[in-house]
Design an enzyme around this catalytic site. Structure first.
Site, PDB file in Angstrom:
ATOM      1  N   LYS A 157       0.831  -1.209   0.000  1.00 51.92           N
ATOM      2  CA  LYS A 157       0.000   0.000   0.000  1.00 51.92           C
ATOM      3  C   LYS A 157       0.865   1.260   0.000  1.00 51.92           C
ATOM      4  O   LYS A 157       1.966   1.253   0.559  1.00 51.92           O
ATOM      5  CB  LYS A 157      -0.905   0.028   1.245  1.00 51.92           C
ATOM      6  CG  LYS A 157      -1.962  -1.044   1.258  1.00 51.92           C
ATOM      7  CD  LYS A 157      -2.879  -0.911   2.463  1.00 51.92           C
ATOM      8  CE  LYS A 157      -3.977  -1.970   2.402  1.00 51.92           C
ATOM      9  NZ  LYS A 157      -4.899  -1.861   3.554  1.00 51.92           N
ATOM     10  N   GLY A 163      -7.870   4.807  -0.488  1.00 54.99           N
ATOM     11  CA  GLY A 163      -8.814   4.597  -1.582  1.00 54.99           C
ATOM     12  C   GLY A 163      -8.302   3.722  -2.708  1.00 54.99           C
ATOM     13  O   GLY A 163      -8.868   3.739  -3.788  1.00 54.99           O
ATOM     14  N   LYS A 200      -0.334  -8.038   5.707  1.00 53.55           N
ATOM     15  CA  LYS A 200      -0.973  -9.321   5.424  1.00 53.55           C
ATOM     16  C   LYS A 200      -2.251  -9.046   4.631  1.00 53.55           C
ATOM     17  O   LYS A 200      -2.986  -8.124   4.963  1.00 53.55           O
ATOM     18  CB  LYS A 200      -1.325 -10.015   6.751  1.00 53.55           C
ATOM     19  CG  LYS A 200      -2.064 -11.323   6.598  1.00 53.55           C
ATOM     20  CD  LYS A 200      -1.117 -12.445   6.296  1.00 53.55           C
ATOM     21  CE  LYS A 200      -1.847 -13.731   5.932  1.00 53.55           C
ATOM     22  NZ  LYS A 200      -0.934 -14.679   5.265  1.00 53.55           N
ATOM     23  N   ARG A 291     -13.802  13.656   7.369  1.00 56.07           N
ATOM     24  CA  ARG A 291     -14.764  14.524   6.690  1.00 56.07           C
ATOM     25  C   ARG A 291     -16.166  13.955   6.919  1.00 56.07           C
ATOM     26  O   ARG A 291     -16.306  12.855   7.434  1.00 56.07           O
ATOM     27  CB  ARG A 291     -14.476  14.503   5.186  1.00 56.07           C
ATOM     28  CG  ARG A 291     -14.534  13.070   4.656  1.00 56.07           C
ATOM     29  CD  ARG A 291     -14.353  12.956   3.166  1.00 56.07           C
ATOM     30  NE  ARG A 291     -14.582  11.609   2.702  1.00 56.07           N
ATOM     31  CZ  ARG A 291     -13.654  10.660   2.598  1.00 56.07           C
ATOM     32  NH1 ARG A 291     -12.392  10.921   2.931  1.00 56.07           N
ATOM     33  NH2 ARG A 291     -13.974   9.456   2.184  1.00 56.07           N
TER      34      ARG A 291
HETATM   35  C1  MV4 Z   1      -6.828  -4.409   2.311  1.00 50.50           C
HETATM   36  C2  MV4 Z   1      -7.558  -5.522   1.854  1.00 50.50           C
HETATM   37  C3  MV4 Z   1      -7.197  -6.764   2.329  1.00 50.50           C
HETATM   38  N1  MV4 Z   1      -6.156  -6.872   3.200  1.00 50.50           N
HETATM   39  N2  MV4 Z   1      -5.818  -4.576   3.179  1.00 50.50           N
HETATM   40  C4  MV4 Z   1      -8.987  -1.155  -0.460  1.00 50.50           C
HETATM   41  C5  MV4 Z   1      -8.912   0.337  -0.386  1.00 50.50           C
HETATM   42  C6  MV4 Z   1      -7.978   0.667   0.706  1.00 50.50           C
HETATM   43  N3  MV4 Z   1      -8.623   1.544   1.629  1.00 50.50           N
HETATM   44  C7  MV4 Z   1      -7.607  -0.609   1.348  1.00 50.50           C
HETATM   45  N4  MV4 Z   1      -8.272  -1.667   0.650  1.00 50.50           N
HETATM   46  C8  MV4 Z   1      -8.099  -2.968   0.999  1.00 50.50           C
HETATM   47  N5  MV4 Z   1      -7.116  -3.177   1.910  1.00 50.50           N
HETATM   48  C9  MV4 Z   1      -5.512  -5.785   3.598  1.00 50.50           C
HETATM   49  N6  MV4 Z   1      -4.486  -5.937   4.437  1.00 50.50           N
HETATM   50  C10 MV4 Z   1      -8.587  -5.318   0.935  1.00 50.50           C
HETATM   51  C11 MV4 Z   1      -8.845  -4.041   0.497  1.00 50.50           C
HETATM   52  C12 MV4 Z   1      -9.883  -3.923  -0.491  1.00 50.50           C
HETATM   53  C13 MV4 Z   1     -11.112  -3.350  -0.181  1.00 50.50           C
HETATM   54  C14 MV4 Z   1     -11.376  -2.827   1.062  1.00 50.50           C
HETATM   55  C15 MV4 Z   1     -12.598  -2.273   1.347  1.00 50.50           C
HETATM   56  C16 MV4 Z   1     -13.571  -2.233   0.359  1.00 50.50           C
HETATM   57  C17 MV4 Z   1     -13.322  -2.728  -0.897  1.00 50.50           C
HETATM   58  C18 MV4 Z   1     -12.098  -3.289  -1.189  1.00 50.50           C
HETATM   59  C19 MV4 Z   1     -11.871  -3.817  -2.458  1.00 50.50           C
HETATM   60  C20 MV4 Z   1     -10.648  -4.362  -2.735  1.00 50.50           C
HETATM   61  C21 MV4 Z   1      -9.656  -4.408  -1.763  1.00 50.50           C
END
Ligand code: MV4
Length: 456
Positions: A157, A163, A200, A291
């Site tokens: 990330k 987002g 993870k 926000r």
């Molecule tokens: C994650 C995840 C699984 N594991 N982190 C998507 C946007 C960003 N805010 C972080 N996101 C995610 N982080 C870990 N460690 C899966 C997502 C994710 C997701 C999260 C919330 C809503 C929709 C999503 C769609 C794809 C991936």
């Protein structure tokens, strides 16, 4: 209380903020770009100032012009809505230096939680559970070494992100050396900062967020959760409360955790703590939004409180008006986002002129929108046309009302996502409440996102 507030936004949220101000007896100043001359936020405000050409960079993101508009009109506060300058620490600081109240958190709070790696560290140190992972890693080698310790799959990330931009899911060790530089490049391009961290990867989690509020007297509280698992390309499509996956005990635990995090940074105003919820009921801090959010009406309808009026009150120094007894949700609320997008063309934004507009009504139905027949949807901004918020005494009742409201919602002249939403709320997995963050993408790839004829 303020006498005059400038609304630094457009579309439905500008209207929403103007209404809240007028209910509080506050005069409003709208700012608008040359593309928004005919917009309702310009019509419904008490005063209006044109701040530049259509591109947001030259208008709604143009800090000197917005500050000048506030100074010329004598506005004492600026409400940024969501998007645009809502989480811009520099803007919040310039407001402060210009003796204008920024309706939102402090510049320091925005800086700390705006950096996702720093926010993660801050929350972890406050005892908020975070996903097993790292701080910012120096390079791909260190990243890989740490990823091995965490165990694959991992997710890379962007520290400056949020987002979804600059994010890469890495299924195995072999893919890491290839995916790390692409994430780095994307983070650099999108945020001007290539810093990455590794976590993870949770498989098929739900997105459950807690609405929090803090005032200038040190009180921080929460207003329950919203389940926002139904998203596509990190755009939420449908939000609801209560979450079908959250028990009374889990709600109490998540709420307490969110309050601990927000109180730990003495958070001021409306905020949202986003959690990923795993199938086993464990939950982890993901990020904080500083926000009012698009989906705030879900919480407003469920609680009966006006979150925008409350933002303005706490910005003016008043104590939180919400009762101290913990929230237990009554009934069920569902919000559908209607966008000017063409599901048959990969959800491409589709600006144009709205020729017919008939919003639905009836018991439990609220529509937040800036549309009218004849409105021209400009191509320069996000494609949200309307939010349909439906309440029922049970989830079943809310679902049935949502179905009928979507059937009765007529928007002609531009393609919209109404048909796609109709198919989601008829899907048996949705009806059972068994969805995760991958549901909407799977739904689209199953073919449900397209071809009106095939759905019948
Ligand atoms: C994650 C995840 C699984 N594991 N982190 C998507 C946007 C960003 N805010 C972080 N996101 C995610 N982080 C870990 N460690 C899966 C997502 C994710 C997701 C999260 C919330 C809503 C929709 C999503 C769609 C794809 C991936």
């Amino acid at each position: 209380m303020f006498r005059k507030v400038l609304v630094a936004n457009r579309g439905e949220i500008a209207l929403r903020v103007i209404r809240a101000c007028h209910e509080l007896g506050i005069r409003t100043v709208a700012v608008y770009s040359e593309a928004d001359r005919e917009s309702l936020h310009v019509r419904f405000s008490d005063e209006e100032v044109c701040i530049g050409p259509p591109p947001a960079r030259e208008s709604y993101l143009n800090i000197p012009r917005i500050i000048a508009a506030a100074e010329i009109t004598g506005a004492e506060a600026i409400h940024p809505g969501y998007g645009f300058l809502a989480e811009n620490a520099e803007f919040a600081e310039i407001c402060e230096r210009s003796s204008i109240v920024f309706v939102g958190p402090t510049p320091d709070q925005i800086r700390v939680m705006g950096d996702k790696a720093q926010g993660r560290r801050t929350m972890r140190d406050l005892g908020v559970p975070v996903i097993p992972g790292t701080d910012v890693v120096r390079d791909a080698d260190e990243g890989l070494q740490r990823a091995r310790e965490i165990g694959f799959p991992v997710i890379i990330k962007a520290a400056a992100g949020g987002g979804g931009k600059g994010m890469r899911v890495v299924p195995d060790e072999e893919s890491f050396p290839r995916l790390f530089p692409t994430a780095q490049g994307e983070a650099q391009a999108a945020f001007g900062d290539p810093s990455l961290y590794v976590e993870k990867y949770l498989v098929r989690p739900r997105h459950v967020e807690i609405q929090v509020f803090g005032d200038q007297h040190g009180r921080v509280m929460h207003l329950g959760e919203r389940d926002c698992s139904i998203q596509r390309r990190h755009q939420k499509l449908l939000e609801e409360t209560p979450s079908p996956a959250v028990t009374r005990e889990l709600r109490a635990a998540m709420g307490e955790t969110a309050v601990r995090g927000a109180a730990g940074i003495r958070y001021l105003g409306a905020g949202t703590i986003e959690f990923l919820l795993a199938a086993d009921g464990s939950f982890y801090f993901m990020e904080m939004n500083m926000r009012i959010q698009v989906e705030h009406p879900v919480t407003e309808v469920a609680t009966g409180f006006d979150l925008v009026k409350e933002q303005i009150r706490v910005a003016a120094g008043e104590p939180l008006s919400f009762p101290r007894t913990p929230m237990q949700p009554r009934g069920h609320v569902i919000e559908c986002r209607v966008n000017a997008e063409d599901p048959d063309r990969g959800f491409a934004p589709a600006p144009g002129t709205v020729t017919t507009f008939h919003p639905p009504g009836g018991p439990g139905v609220r529509v937040d929108t800036h549309l009218y027949a004849g409105y021209r949807v400009p191509p320069h901004y996000d494609s949200l046309l309307a939010k349909l918020i439906v309440a029922g005494s049970t989830r079943d009742e809310a679902v049935i009302r949502t179905r009928h409201a979507l059937e009765a919602f007529v928007i002609e002249g531009v393609p919209t996502t109404i048909g796609f939403l109709q198919r989601i709320v008829r899907d048996e997995r949705f009806v059972r409440g068994e969805v995760d963050t991958g549901f909407a993408e799977r739904f689209v790839s199953e073919g449900a996102g397209m071809q009106r004829a095939a759905a019948s």
